[in-house]
Scaffold this motif. Structure first.
Motif, short mmCIF file in Angstrom:
data_model
loop_
_atom_site.label_atom_id
_atom_site.label_comp_id
_atom_site.label_asym_id
_atom_site.label_seq_id
_atom_site.Cartn_x
_atom_site.Cartn_y
_atom_site.Cartn_z
N GLU A 86 0.85 -1.19 0.00
CA GLU A 86 0.00 0.00 0.00
C GLU A 86 0.88 1.24 0.00
N ASN A 87 0.41 2.31 -0.67
CA ASN A 87 1.13 3.57 -0.66
C ASN A 87 0.14 4.72 -0.66
N ASP A 88 0.43 5.71 0.18
CA ASP A 88 -0.41 6.90 0.27
C ASP A 88 0.19 8.03 -0.57
N ASP A 89 1.34 8.52 -0.22
CA ASP A 89 1.94 9.65 -0.93
C ASP A 89 3.23 9.23 -1.61
N GLY A 90 3.42 9.69 -2.84
CA GLY A 90 4.60 9.37 -3.61
C GLY A 90 5.85 10.06 -3.08
N PRO A 91 7.02 9.68 -3.59
CA PRO A 91 8.29 10.24 -3.11
C PRO A 91 8.49 11.71 -3.49
N ASP A 92 7.66 12.24 -4.39
CA ASP A 92 7.81 13.63 -4.80
C ASP A 92 7.13 14.61 -3.86
N GLY A 93 6.52 14.08 -2.77
CA GLY A 93 5.86 14.93 -1.79
C GLY A 93 4.44 15.32 -2.15
N SER A 94 3.96 14.83 -3.29
CA SER A 94 2.58 15.13 -3.69
C SER A 94 1.62 14.16 -3.02
N SER A 95 0.33 14.36 -3.24
CA SER A 95 -0.67 13.45 -2.69
C SER A 95 -0.97 12.30 -3.65
N ASN A 96 -0.20 12.19 -4.73
CA ASN A 96 -0.33 11.05 -5.64
C ASN A 96 0.39 9.84 -5.03
N SER A 97 0.11 8.66 -5.57
CA SER A 97 0.65 7.43 -4.99
C SER A 97 1.55 6.70 -5.98
N LEU A 98 2.62 6.10 -5.47
CA LEU A 98 3.55 5.31 -6.28
C LEU A 98 3.95 4.10 -5.45
N LEU A 99 3.78 2.91 -6.03
CA LEU A 99 4.02 1.68 -5.29
C LEU A 99 4.84 0.72 -6.14
N PHE A 100 5.82 0.06 -5.53
CA PHE A 100 6.60 -0.99 -6.17
C PHE A 100 6.46 -2.24 -5.32
N THR A 101 6.22 -3.39 -5.96
CA THR A 101 6.14 -4.65 -5.21
C THR A 101 6.51 -5.83 -6.09
N ARG A 102 6.89 -6.92 -5.44
CA ARG A 102 7.20 -8.18 -6.13
C ARG A 102 6.09 -9.17 -5.82
N ILE A 103 5.65 -9.88 -6.84
CA ILE A 103 4.56 -10.85 -6.71
C ILE A 103 5.14 -12.20 -6.29
#
Length: 135
Positions: A86-103
């Motif tokens: 799960e991800n709330d806020d992306g690394p750019d400090g915005s309220s957008n979300s960015l998530l990386f995961t391995r299945i």
């Protein structure tokens, strides 16, 4: 870019469930869709929309969720319904979300788009990318 139709889906679809009916995502996709008050209530004043995607053990994925209308949260649920990432806020400090995961298990996963708290509804962009190792 694909435009996704809103929930609920056609009643002739044998998987149709008027209460819960996630939208299938293409394997590698970027879509524009809209979170509305007819989507899944989160119990915190916001709403959520679910998408299904078939993933294979060992896949590495990146999910990018952005909206100008609401503070976004992205969640990946594994085939057993547990939260994988799960991800709330992306690394750019915005309220957008960015998530990386391995299945870790082949199966059908849920990608859940939702608004944080009572931040609302509106248009969003969702991009799911399978990452390849650098050679």
């Amino acid at each position: 870019m694909n435009i996704v139709s809103a929930q609920p889906r056609n009643t002739k679809d044998k998987l149709y469930n008027p209460i819960y009916n996630p939208i299938p995502l293409p394997q590698i996709s970027e879509i524009t869709d809209k979170l509305t008050t007819k989507d899944i209530p989160t119990g915190q004043g916001g709403f959520a929309r679910d998408y299904t995607i078939q993933l294979q053990k060992g896949d590495n994925i990146a999910i990018d969720l952005s909206s100008e209308n609401f503070d976004s949260i992205i969640t990946v649920l594994s085939p057993d319904g547990s939260t994988l990432a799960e991800n709330d806020d992306g690394p750019d400090g915005s309220s957008n979300s960015l998530l990386f995961t391995r299945i870790i298990e082949t199966g059908t996963y849920i990608v859940r788009v939702r608004s944080f708290g009572e931040t609302g509804v509106g248009t969003f962009k969702l991009k799911v990318t399978k990452l390849s190792p650098v050679k």
